[in-house]
Scaffold this active site. Sequence first.
Site, mmCIF file in Angstrom:
data_model
loop_
_atom_site.group_PDB
_atom_site.id
_atom_site.type_symbol
_atom_site.label_atom_id
_atom_site.label_comp_id
_atom_site.label_asym_id
_atom_site.label_seq_id
_atom_site.Cartn_x
_atom_site.Cartn_y
_atom_site.Cartn_z
ATOM 1 N N GLU A 146 8.056 27.613 -6.580
ATOM 2 C CA GLU A 146 8.122 27.348 -8.021
ATOM 3 C C GLU A 146 6.732 27.130 -8.613
ATOM 4 O OE1 GLU A 146 12.463 25.034 -8.098
ATOM 5 O OE2 GLU A 146 10.591 23.897 -8.102
ATOM 6 N N HIS A 184 20.029 21.448 -2.971
ATOM 7 C CA HIS A 184 18.574 21.350 -2.896
ATOM 8 C C HIS A 184 18.262 20.073 -2.136
ATOM 9 C CE1 HIS A 184 14.382 21.663 -3.668
ATOM 10 N NE2 HIS A 184 14.319 20.847 -4.685
ATOM 11 N N GLY A 195 23.588 29.745 -11.170
ATOM 12 C CA GLY A 195 25.031 29.609 -11.181
ATOM 13 C C GLY A 195 25.748 30.777 -11.827
ATOM 14 N N GLN A 252 19.536 12.290 -9.424
ATOM 15 C CA GLN A 252 20.436 12.242 -8.269
ATOM 16 C C GLN A 252 20.455 10.890 -7.580
ATOM 17 O OE1 GLN A 252 20.179 15.296 -5.279
ATOM 18 N NE2 GLN A 252 20.713 16.933 -6.697
ATOM 19 N N GLY A 288 27.120 21.533 -14.274
ATOM 20 C CA GLY A 288 26.081 22.222 -15.019
ATOM 21 C C GLY A 288 25.811 23.616 -14.493
ATOM 22 N N ASP A 318 10.786 25.792 -1.498
ATOM 23 C CA ASP A 318 11.284 25.892 -2.870
ATOM 24 C C ASP A 318 10.263 25.341 -3.862
ATOM 25 O OD1 ASP A 318 13.908 26.273 -4.625
ATOM 26 O OD2 ASP A 318 13.042 24.360 -5.210
#
Length: 329
Positions: free
Chosen positions: A195, A108, A134, A86, A26, A191
């Site tokens: 966010e 991550h 990406g 995941q 992805g 992180d």
Amino acid sequence: MTKMYYDKDADLKVLKGKKVAIIGYGIQGHAQAQNLRDSGITVIVSDIKNGPNWKQAKKDGFQPLEAAEAVKKADIIQILTQDDVQAKVYESEVAPGLKKGKALVFSHGFNIHYGQIVPPPDIDVFMVAPKGPGSLVREMYLKGGGVPCLLAIYQDYTGKAKKLGLAYARGIGGTKAGVIETTFAEETETDLFGEQAVLCGGVSELIRAGFDTLIEAGYQPEIAYFECLHELKLIVDMIHVKGISGMRAGVSDTAEYGDLVVGRRIITEETRAEMQMILEEVQSGEFAREWILENRVGRPVFNALANRDANHLIEKVGKKLRGMMSWLK
């Protein structure tokens, strides 16, 4: 002092003869897989069979496999699926193929840090996290550069985890820009906080609050949109390239004076105290628990809040105005 690693610190030969499986083709997967392949590393790609990412992988010259098969064939397994799937993918597809001495990689730290994935003790576990999407990871590699990366070692069974991590980072272009060593805890917590409090949650609500204030005062929605949302890109681009001081040097003196005297009236001590509470919720695992449970019950709160905000006036006005801007297409 923060330690930085560059090309001279990373040896691609460490990956010679090894196969890297990218689980999830992805946002990050497509870039990391192609960059590694172009760096001379053997790459196996996996995604949902016959799904859009599977088909894209074929177009990009890979022969994708289902995850369980890819893991069996690989020495290094990079899991790049969404955070919320995941653990499920790991348990059903990855764990059965993790043999002694293999390596598990993440970009991550969420599932490792919050114990949703508990790897066996006889493998290496590390993180290489590009600090960019990406598309940028791929673009910069093709230009001969790279995107800065974070490196974290969670488990060093072979004694070579750091060398593997640096070689992986070099394979995707990260050591061209620089690699900073961190921990899974630090990467995950900063992180999530960033966010929520600044990049997504903080900025989104600040934009809407400014827009709503102008609308309630009787100003036209289109004018409010331009002033509170559209022009934000100009400011963020300057900050991105030159920092906050550089941005202030690039705007009018009137704008800079307004920045200096009004900013702390908007972000008050009360706001900072709330930020501290948000950080504590991330550190304690309270947010992780909430998000994990939200996914288990079908995301009712997520969907309701997303739908509410999607119907805000700023979205309707913005869609119309963006349609007038041919360059955005």
